[in-house]
Design an enzyme around this catalytic site. Structure first.
Site, short mmCIF file in Angstrom:
data_model
loop_
_atom_site.label_atom_id
_atom_site.label_comp_id
_atom_site.label_asym_id
_atom_site.label_seq_id
_atom_site.Cartn_x
_atom_site.Cartn_y
_atom_site.Cartn_z
N ARG A 1 0.85 -1.18 0.00
CA ARG A 1 0.00 0.00 0.00
C ARG A 1 0.90 1.24 0.00
O ARG A 1 2.08 1.16 0.34
CB ARG A 1 -0.88 0.01 1.26
N HIS A 2 0.31 2.38 -0.35
CA HIS A 2 1.04 3.64 -0.20
C HIS A 2 1.26 3.94 1.29
O HIS A 2 0.67 3.31 2.15
CB HIS A 2 0.26 4.78 -0.87
N ARG B 1 -1.07 9.14 4.48
CA ARG B 1 -1.53 10.26 3.65
C ARG B 1 -2.43 11.17 4.48
O ARG B 1 -2.85 10.84 5.57
CB ARG B 1 -2.32 9.75 2.44
N THR C 1 -8.74 11.55 2.70
CA THR C 1 -9.28 11.66 1.34
C THR C 1 -10.24 12.86 1.32
O THR C 1 -10.56 13.43 2.36
CB THR C 1 -10.00 10.36 0.94
#
Ligand SMILES: *[C@@H]1O[C@H](CO)[C@@H](O)[C@H](O)[C@H]1NC(C)=O
Ligand SMILES: *[C@@H]1O[C@H](CO)[C@@H](O)[C@H](O)[C@H]1NC(C)=O
Ligand SMILES: *[C@@H]1O[C@H](CO)[C@@H](O)[C@H](O)[C@H]1NC(C)=O
Ligand SMILES: *[C@@H]1O[C@H](CO)[C@@H](O)[C@H](O)[C@H]1NC(C)=O
Ligand SMILES: *[C@@H]1O[C@H](CO)[C@@H](O)[C@H](O)[C@H]1NC(C)=O
Ligand SMILES: *[C@@H]1O[C@H](CO)[C@@H](O)[C@H](O)[C@H]1NC(C)=O
Ligand SMILES: *[C@@H]1O[C@H](CO)[C@@H](O)[C@H](O)[C@H]1NC(C)=O
Ligand SMILES: *[C@@H]1O[C@H](CO)[C@@H](O)[C@H](O)[C@H]1NC(C)=O
Ligand SMILES: *[C@@H]1O[C@H](CO)[C@@H](O)[C@H](O)[C@H]1NC(C)=O
Length: 554
Positions: free
Chosen positions: A144-145, A148, A151
């Site tokens: 996975r990234h 972050r 969203t």
């Protein structure tokens, strides 16, 4: 874009290009108060720039001998676990028990990845280290990234909009542990990696080189590693490569394939865009079910926190979720968060379960359109394991990409694919890892004992699923395969033919046959596109129950 920059830098004879950096701009959604953006407005860079000649133009590197490749996954006496979250503070809880409890491990898909305990998936005597007597021939990494920002339409930004309205009004005062709310502003961006998220993927790349570097000796051409086109996906893939190869040279050390992640495009790393039932009421089931639980567990919390507020702010269960998420997001973005210590250990466990429900019913075994979303990557895995190209295209596989030796080589010793949290959970569902569903469907009114589906262990930031292809006894011919999720070995007994094994091994031919049977039983077209309502029976393997099908298609 980056390839182009690299070429320009490497070929100084080309005319200089003026590059206007991508600038995300200030956050412009509900709740955002920050107007800051980097780089500064109207700044451009000229590449190459005679004032700042490239290191290759200077060409005075000094000696550059490389050492031999490490293979710690086979040679280390004990596994070095992933457990570092520098520079994030470890949050306290409202009950200050100060025990082994780690709030960072309660955030589901918002937790930073850490190595799970060996017994997490049911194999207490296993280890990611290559089992005694076996040799490693190939590795498949799906990651996975990194961490972050939220969203775009997230609970914390909705909370921020509401709080900002309230604090702007007359007579608002929050007190006690909530006093920080009087001054609080929402500082988060959206979608892209945080600095800590970049370090996670860089470290994953470093770790992968130290564990598996020796496999590079089997390459006769540059590796092709895949990601998707979203900013955080590109950034994650490049950070991984920088960690793996080194930051100066990585772009000449491998090829980065970027699959288009957008509506209308096939990509097994972002399959939701093409699956209708991943974008309607069927996928909303995750939210519906998790909200039932939120309405229950947040009641006492609302009561406690509401007492600390004077003024026009009436807390709802969505606000409590927003606060718990704000704790996670602020911590991974800003290093710490005042929201964290508002909650007790029990409330953190309840929040974790909220995420488990959301994924189970929205992106896991409890949703009928989820195995379909994971099956494309499984087909690609089988193609790589069997050296046979995919020839029928009825899933999210992109035929242009996988039909070419150049963009989809089948014979690499190391495969690396980058994806999203919901897709790792879709792929473990498609692969029939039945350890996750042995205790049946998840209830929405209490946390069941011995639950196996814990999103923190499946799809945290930087999550990784590793397929090790082994030869036992060690030789050049692969005999076995096994899968390791966040450093926990998975049992393969849900796959037809695979026997119980304390190291999670399955004979490779048996695995391929069993996984092919699984691919064959997943009906992508029906599960993604048929116009069905949710059946009245529990779904445990991410498919619409074949026995209940009617001939209704959209
Ligand atoms: C950037 O350029 C725009 C358009 O030319 C101009 O309106 C703006 O004032 C500039 N901003 C700064 C900080 O120079
Ligand atoms: C904030 O206040 C504005 C103006 O009264 C209103 O339009 C908006 O809906 C409010 N937002 C929230 C989240 O309460
Ligand atoms: C498949 O991938 C190629 C290469 O990225 C792209 O040009 C094409 O539009 C994709 N096709 C579909 C249907 O997604
Ligand atoms: C209280 O807040 C709500 C939602 O933000 C808003 O619609 C309402 O006008 C506010 N009432 C007062 C008296 O400020
Ligand atoms: C994209 O996927 C659809 C549905 O499975 C398929 O019919 C189509 O051939 C695929 N196109 C490409 C370029 O992969
Ligand atoms: C491309 O793949 C095919 C098998 O799919 C193989 O026969 C051929 O040699 C490969 N060509 C190159 C240039 O690798
Ligand atoms: C997948 O797992 C279920 C048990 O949940 C089992 O009945 C089924 O046979 C498995 N499918 C394959 C193809 O192994
Ligand atoms: C889907 O959602 C719409 C709008 O929220 C609702 O009216 C409808 O009943 C839902 N259908 C199903 C099958 O849940
Ligand atoms: C799905 O089926 C329902 C009832 O059978 C119907 O009302 C609805 O319009 C259908 N939706 C689509 C997208 O075909």
């Amino acid at each position: 874009m980056l390839d182009k920059l690299y070429l320009l830098a490497a070929l100084p004879l080309l005319a200089a290009a003026t590059v206007v950096p991508r600038n995300g701009g200030a956050s412009a959604f509900a709740g955002a108060t920050t107007t800051f953006a980097w780089p500064p407005p109207n700044v451009t860079a000229t590449i190459p720039d005679a004032n700042f000649p490239d290191a290759t133009a200077i060409d005075a590197f000094g000696p550059t001998p490389t050492g031999d490749e490490p293979a710690a996954i086979a040679t280390a006496p004990v596994l070095a676990p992933v457990n570092d979250v520098f520079p994030l503070s470890r949050p306290d809880t409202a009950d200050h028990k100060g025990s082994k409890f780690d709030v960072l491990h309660q955030w589901g898909n918002l937790s930073p990845m850490f190595s799970v305990d060996a017994d997490t998936f049911g194999l207490p005597h296993s280890s990611p280290l290559v089992p005694e007597g076996c040799g490693l021939t190939q590795v498949h990494l799906l990651h996975r990234h990194g961490a972050r920002y939220p969203t775009s339409s997230s609970a914390p930004s909705a909370l921020a909009a509401k709080v900002h309205n309230a604090t702007a009004g007359k007579g608002f005062t929050a007190s006690g542990p909530l006093a920080f709310l009087n001054e609080w502003t929402y500082k988060l961006g959206a979608e892209i990696l945080t600095p800590f998220g970049r370090s996670q993927l860089y470290n994953l790349g470093v770790g992968f080189r130290v564990r598996y570097g020796e496999l590079l000796k089997g390459f006769t051409d540059l590796p092709v590693w895949r990601t998707t086109s979203e900013e955080r996906m590109i950034d994650s893939a490049l950070q991984f490569a920088a960690g793996f190869f080194g930051v100066q040279w990585y772009q000449g050390d491998y090829h980065q394939l970027v699959e288009i992640e957008a509506s209308g495009y096939n990509s097994t790393l972002a399959p939701y865009d093409q699956c209708a039932n991943a974008n309607n009421n069927i996928s909303s089931l995750g939210g519906v079910q998790s909200n039932k639980w939120a309405a229950i567990y947040t009641k006492p919390t609302i009561k406690r926190l509401q007492k600390l507020i004077k003024g026009n702010l009436t807390l709802t269960s969505a606000d409590i979720i927003g606060m718990q998420q704000a704790c996670a997001y602020e911590t991974v973005a800003l290093g710490s968060s005042s929201f964290c210590s508002l909650f007790t250990e029990e409330e953190w466990e309840q929040y974790e379960y909220y995420n488990d429900l959301s994924f189970w019913y929205g992106n896991g075994p409890g949703n009928p359109a989820v195995a379909a979303q994971g099956v494309g990557w499984v087909q690609e895995l089988l193609s790589r394991l069997t050296q046979k190209r995919i020839t029928t295209f009825e899933t999210s596989v992109n035929s242009t990409i996988v039909s070419s030796n150049i963009t989809f080589p089948l014979n690499q010793p190391i495969f690396v694919d980058a994806t999203h949290d919901t897709i790792i959970s879709a792929i473990v569902t498609a692969m029939n890892f039945t350890n996750f569903d042995v205790n049946g469907a998840l209830p929405t009114d209490h946390i069941p004992k011995n639950r196996q589906w814990i999103v923190t262990h499946i799809s945290p930031f930087g999550a990784n699923l590793v397929g090790q292809v082994l030869s036992c006894p060690a030789s050049d011919t692969p005999t076995h395969i096994r899968f390791i999720l966040n450093d926990g070995v998975l049992p393969l007994t849900g796959i037809k033919g695979c026997k119980a094994d304390k190291n999670g091994l399955c004979a490779i031919d048996t695995f391929i046959k069993g996984m092919q049977a699984r691919v064959d039983e997943i009906d992508y077209q029906y599960d993604c596109f048929a116009n069905y309502t949710l059946p009245n029976v529990p779904i445990l393997d991410g498919r619409y129950p074949p026995a209940l099908r009617r001939n209704v298609t959209a």
